[in-house]
Design an enzyme around this catalytic site. Structure first.
Site, mmCIF file in Angstrom:
data_model
loop_
_atom_site.group_PDB
_atom_site.id
_atom_site.type_symbol
_atom_site.label_atom_id
_atom_site.label_comp_id
_atom_site.label_asym_id
_atom_site.label_seq_id
_atom_site.Cartn_x
_atom_site.Cartn_y
_atom_site.Cartn_z
ATOM 1 N N ALA A 13 1.048 -1.025 0.282
ATOM 2 C CA ALA A 13 0.270 0.094 -0.248
ATOM 3 C C ALA A 13 0.682 1.434 0.258
ATOM 4 C CB ALA A 13 -0.942 -0.256 1.307
ATOM 5 N N ASN A 94 7.549 -3.382 -2.763
ATOM 6 C CA ASN A 94 9.151 -1.821 -2.497
ATOM 7 C C ASN A 94 10.450 -2.964 -3.025
ATOM 8 O OD1 ASN A 94 8.585 -2.774 0.289
ATOM 9 N ND2 ASN A 94 10.469 -1.120 0.864
ATOM 10 N N SER A 134 5.483 -3.273 -9.101
ATOM 11 C CA SER A 134 7.008 -2.675 -9.140
ATOM 12 C C SER A 134 7.377 -2.705 -10.378
ATOM 13 C CB SER A 134 7.738 -3.791 -8.382
ATOM 14 O OG SER A 134 6.169 -4.418 -6.856
ATOM 15 N N ASN A 228 13.020 5.065 -17.285
ATOM 16 C CA ASN A 228 12.947 6.036 -15.982
ATOM 17 C C ASN A 228 14.307 6.194 -16.536
ATOM 18 O OD1 ASN A 228 10.670 6.017 -15.244
ATOM 19 N ND2 ASN A 228 11.846 4.479 -13.021
ATOM 20 N N CYS A 280 12.824 6.421 -8.313
ATOM 21 C CA CYS A 280 12.796 5.010 -9.302
ATOM 22 C C CYS A 280 14.396 5.319 -9.754
ATOM 23 C CB CYS A 280 12.064 5.399 -9.917
ATOM 24 S SG CYS A 280 10.099 4.340 -9.087
HETATM 25 C C1 UDX Z 1 6.686 1.737 -6.019
HETATM 26 C C2 UDX Z 1 7.455 -0.068 -6.824
HETATM 27 O O1 UDX Z 1 6.247 -0.869 -6.453
HETATM 28 C C3 UDX Z 1 8.773 -0.260 -6.882
HETATM 29 O O2 UDX Z 1 8.955 -1.373 -7.399
HETATM 30 C C4 UDX Z 1 9.814 1.164 -7.144
HETATM 31 O O3 UDX Z 1 10.833 0.977 -7.994
HETATM 32 C C5 UDX Z 1 9.196 2.038 -6.217
HETATM 33 O O4 UDX Z 1 7.808 2.396 -5.931
HETATM 34 P P1 UDX Z 1 6.254 1.475 -4.075
HETATM 35 O O5 UDX Z 1 5.159 2.006 -3.637
HETATM 36 O O6 UDX Z 1 6.856 3.335 -4.158
HETATM 37 O O7 UDX Z 1 7.415 0.765 -4.264
HETATM 38 O O8 UDX Z 1 7.355 1.932 -2.097
HETATM 39 P P2 UDX Z 1 6.590 1.651 -0.902
HETATM 40 O O9 UDX Z 1 5.936 2.608 -0.862
HETATM 41 O O10 UDX Z 1 7.690 1.387 0.405
HETATM 42 O O11 UDX Z 1 5.887 0.657 -0.874
HETATM 43 C C6 UDX Z 1 5.600 -0.379 -0.714
HETATM 44 C C7 UDX Z 1 4.831 -1.230 0.336
HETATM 45 O O12 UDX Z 1 4.881 -2.769 0.570
HETATM 46 C C8 UDX Z 1 4.827 -0.642 1.850
HETATM 47 O O13 UDX Z 1 3.946 -0.001 2.333
HETATM 48 C C9 UDX Z 1 5.514 -2.156 2.580
HETATM 49 O O14 UDX Z 1 5.197 -2.138 3.735
HETATM 50 C C10 UDX Z 1 4.064 -3.040 2.167
HETATM 51 N N1 UDX Z 1 5.725 -4.467 1.326
HETATM 52 C C11 UDX Z 1 6.251 -4.880 1.655
HETATM 53 C C12 UDX Z 1 4.154 -5.430 2.181
HETATM 54 O O15 UDX Z 1 3.678 -4.941 2.173
HETATM 55 N N2 UDX Z 1 4.854 -6.724 2.749
HETATM 56 C C13 UDX Z 1 6.155 -7.042 1.974
HETATM 57 O O16 UDX Z 1 6.768 -7.968 1.705
HETATM 58 C C14 UDX Z 1 7.437 -5.462 2.061
HETATM 59 C C1 UDX Z 2 9.368 8.998 -11.842
HETATM 60 C C2 UDX Z 2 8.811 8.413 -13.195
HETATM 61 O O1 UDX Z 2 9.064 10.219 -14.531
HETATM 62 C C3 UDX Z 2 7.522 8.349 -13.502
HETATM 63 O O2 UDX Z 2 7.187 7.689 -15.544
HETATM 64 C C4 UDX Z 2 8.282 6.756 -13.242
HETATM 65 O O3 UDX Z 2 7.030 5.852 -12.743
HETATM 66 C C5 UDX Z 2 8.658 6.948 -11.698
HETATM 67 O O4 UDX Z 2 9.716 7.605 -11.971
HETATM 68 P P1 UDX Z 2 9.452 10.477 -10.775
HETATM 69 O O5 UDX Z 2 10.458 10.306 -9.692
HETATM 70 O O6 UDX Z 2 7.966 10.556 -9.331
HETATM 71 O O7 UDX Z 2 8.959 9.407 -11.765
HETATM 72 O O8 UDX Z 2 9.225 12.072 -10.757
HETATM 73 P P2 UDX Z 2 9.339 12.624 -11.564
HETATM 74 O O9 UDX Z 2 8.526 14.042 -12.286
HETATM 75 O O10 UDX Z 2 10.064 11.507 -12.870
HETATM 76 O O11 UDX Z 2 10.680 13.328 -11.217
HETATM 77 C C6 UDX Z 2 11.897 12.668 -11.055
HETATM 78 C C7 UDX Z 2 12.777 13.795 -10.544
HETATM 79 O O12 UDX Z 2 13.310 14.448 -11.913
HETATM 80 C C8 UDX Z 2 12.646 14.872 -9.313
HETATM 81 O O13 UDX Z 2 13.405 15.460 -8.506
HETATM 82 C C9 UDX Z 2 12.346 16.125 -10.440
HETATM 83 O O14 UDX Z 2 12.251 17.628 -9.712
HETATM 84 C C10 UDX Z 2 13.418 15.697 -11.215
HETATM 85 N N1 UDX Z 2 13.444 16.561 -12.578
HETATM 86 C C11 UDX Z 2 12.115 16.478 -13.584
HETATM 87 C C12 UDX Z 2 13.378 17.737 -13.322
HETATM 88 O O15 UDX Z 2 14.823 18.435 -12.265
HETATM 89 N N2 UDX Z 2 13.556 18.409 -13.745
HETATM 90 C C13 UDX Z 2 12.723 17.542 -14.950
HETATM 91 O O16 UDX Z 2 12.270 18.721 -15.860
HETATM 92 C C14 UDX Z 2 11.889 17.274 -14.283
#
Ligand code: UDX
Ligand code: UDX
Length: 478
Positions: A13, A94, A134, A228, A280
């Site tokens: 979540a 994650n 993920s 990415n 990411c």
């Molecule tokens: C996402 C993607 O899923 C990951 O692959 C990507 O590259 C980074 O972003 P995100 O949703 O951002 O992950 O991660 P996070 O906010 O840490 O949420 C993961 C959740 O999974 C946590 O709430 C954690 O408690 C839960 N978890 C982890 C489980 O419920 N079971 C587990 O065994 C491990």
């Molecule tokens: C990124 C990808 O955009 C998304 O498609 C993927 O699923 C997860 O990773 P996110 O990391 O949430 O998303 O944010 P993003 O808007 O991509 O920004 C990433 C970083 O780049 C931030 O620190 C942002 O400030 C920076 N950024 C982005 C810049 O410095 N300049 C830009 O023009 C755009």
């Protein structure tokens, strides 16, 4: 046979699982969605009556959760029961970079994915479609398939079977809800046409058919990493050019605008900033690097690694610029940090440029007042690994040591006795600062360092403040 999905379980979540399932529940009211997580505190926050207390801040999220929660969207820690009942399971846990062992520092730690796959293997009933949500290293689906296959063999009494699909999520934080409602594309990778069709039926409720792409499973996994990596590479490219602008008299904003007009390049993702952060970009590039190294593609690995190295160098360079402009020392100087999240409109600080930059400034002896509208002081404390100080007053610098310190401020009015303001996140509030009022409270000479190009240079200068903007070879004060 194409199964019509009635019950979904999402394991994880987090920043991806939570918003994705909220939008799915909103668009598919006939589907029951259980979002499960091992973290009770997080689940409690998802269930909090006060919707402003959800664990994730995303514009538009609380409105959607308010409409679907406890109707067809449920958050709980009931992992076994939710898996048992589901026709389709999303794995959205994650996948942090491994800290030790084989591939440490580069490869993703798949222990949570493996745990989830084992739970699915153990508790599921009948045929289950398992979807990788993920972002995962290429060929992770193989690991999941192997675990599930052994469950298929072992299930003697109950017949269990599985199809594994890859359906990476492309949402960006801060715009997650809009990205989920209007995706550029939905990618479904797999080899079981019926399972792929079942998943596409869900997305077709709100995404037009021509945006739903079908690929093989490895292409889908690699496409997400590549997407990415390309985006991050663009940021390192533009940030590298910003340093050339500063020494040549060019302006990065003008350069970005000019190259963005070329339709082959496009105008998005060309904003020079303090360096990319987020959960990411770095992780996914390092995954590519590891993959390339593993297959002996050394030059390919080196090419992608340089994108992360440029980002590290760029963050260091910003901290060094502050030290240099403040006469080479920050000892006992108060600096206001505006923004700690890795970008605006999120409370997420993972890999935020602010972490390294603040640590460097504290090491130089600075006393920081860190302001962010959504990040909590506890989160900052965890990220900096330095306890918030109560030994220097907000209005009076009494803290005397080589090592600096920091304090949190939710309000944007703590400019008293500050030597500098450093803008690190592009929060809307920071665009409307009254620089005349701020300058009256600050010491003289005082500086504004704008790493996000959000201030009006004329107004800052009219207030009598020195200005340094990233990539500005024309206006920067010397
Ligand atoms: C996402 C993607 O899923 C990951 O692959 C990507 O590259 C980074 O972003 P995100 O949703 O951002 O992950 O991660 P996070 O906010 O840490 O949420 C993961 C959740 O999974 C946590 O709430 C954690 O408690 C839960 N978890 C982890 C489980 O419920 N079971 C587990 O065994 C491990
Ligand atoms: C990124 C990808 O955009 C998304 O498609 C993927 O699923 C997860 O990773 P996110 O990391 O949430 O998303 O944010 P993003 O808007 O991509 O920004 C990433 C970083 O780049 C931030 O620190 C942002 O400030 C920076 N950024 C982005 C810049 O410095 N300049 C830009 O023009 C755009």
């Amino acid at each position: 046979m194409v199964i019509s999905i009635k019950k979904i379980c999402c394991i994880g979540a987090g920043y991806v699982g939570g918003p994705t399932m909220a939008v799915m529940s909103f668009k598919c009211p006939e589907v029951l969605i259980n979002v499960v997580d091992v973290n009770q505190e997080r689940i409690d926050a998802w269930n909090s009556e006060d919707l402003s207390k959800l664990p994730i801040y995303e514009p538009g999220l609380k409105e959607i959760v308010g409409k679907t929660r406890d109707k067809n969207l449920f958050f709980s820690t009931r992992i076994k029961e939710s898996i048992e009942n589901a026709d389709m399971i999303f794995i959205s846990v994650n996948t942090p970079t491994k800290k030790k062992g084989l591939g440490a520092g580069k490869a993703s730690d798949l222990k949570w994915v493996e745990t989830s796959a084992r739970e699915v293997a153990k508790f599921s009933k009948g045929h289950t479609i398992v979807v990788e949500k993920s972002t995962l290293p290429v060929r992770t689906a193989e690991v999941i398939q192997k675990i599930l296959k052994s469950a298929e063999k072992e299930s003697k009494k109950q017949i269990k079977s599985f199809s594994v699909l890859s359906n990476p999520e492309f949402l960006a934080e801060g715009t997650a809800i809009n990205d989920l409602l209007n995706p550029d594309r939905v990618l479904i990778g797999g080899d079981n046409k019926e399972a792929m069709s079942s998943l596409s039926q869900i997305y077709k409720k709100w995404v037009s058919e021509n945006k739903i792409l079908f690929t093989n499973i490895w292409s889908s996994e690699l496409a997400k990493l590549t997407s990415n990596a390309f985006l991050a590479q663009r940021i390192s490219s533009i940030n590298s050019i910003s340093s050339i602008c500063e020494v040549t008299g060019a302006d990065i904003r003008e350069v970005s605008r000019s190259i963005g007009k070329d339709t082959r390049i496009g105008s998005k993702f060309l904003d020079s900033g303090p360096g990319f952060g987020g959960s990411c970009f770095k992780k996914d590039i390092l995954n590519l690097v590891y993959l390339a190294e593993y297959f002996g593609l050394k030059d390919v690995a080196k090419f992608w690694e340089s994108v992360v190295e440029m980002n590290n160098w760029h963050q260091k360079r910003i901290a060094e610029k502050v030290v240099q402009k403040l006469f080479g020392t920050l000892a006992n100087k108060k600096i206001i940090i505006l923004g700690f999240s890795f970008k605006a409109n999120t409370n997420d600080t993972r890999e935020s440029a602010a972490i390294n930059i603040c640590k460097d400034l504290i090491n130089e002896g600075a006393n920081l007042i860190i302001h962010d509208p959504k990040v909590s002081p506890t989160q900052i404390e965890n990220d900096l690994r330095i306890k918030q100080s109560n030994s220097f007053e907000l209005n009076e610098i009494t803290y005397k040591k080589d090592q600096g310190n920091w304090q949190f401020s939710r309000n944007l009015d703590k400019f008293d006795n500050a030597h500098a303001v450093l803008i690190l996140t592009e929060w809307e509030d920071f665009k409307n600062i009254n620089w005349i009022d701020a300058a009256r409270k600050m010491v003289s000479p005082a500086w504004v360092f704008d790493s996000r190009s959000i201030v009006n240079p004329i107004k800052v200068k009219e207030a009598g403040l020195n200005l340094w903007r990233l990539g500005d070879g024309i206006q920067n004060d010397n």
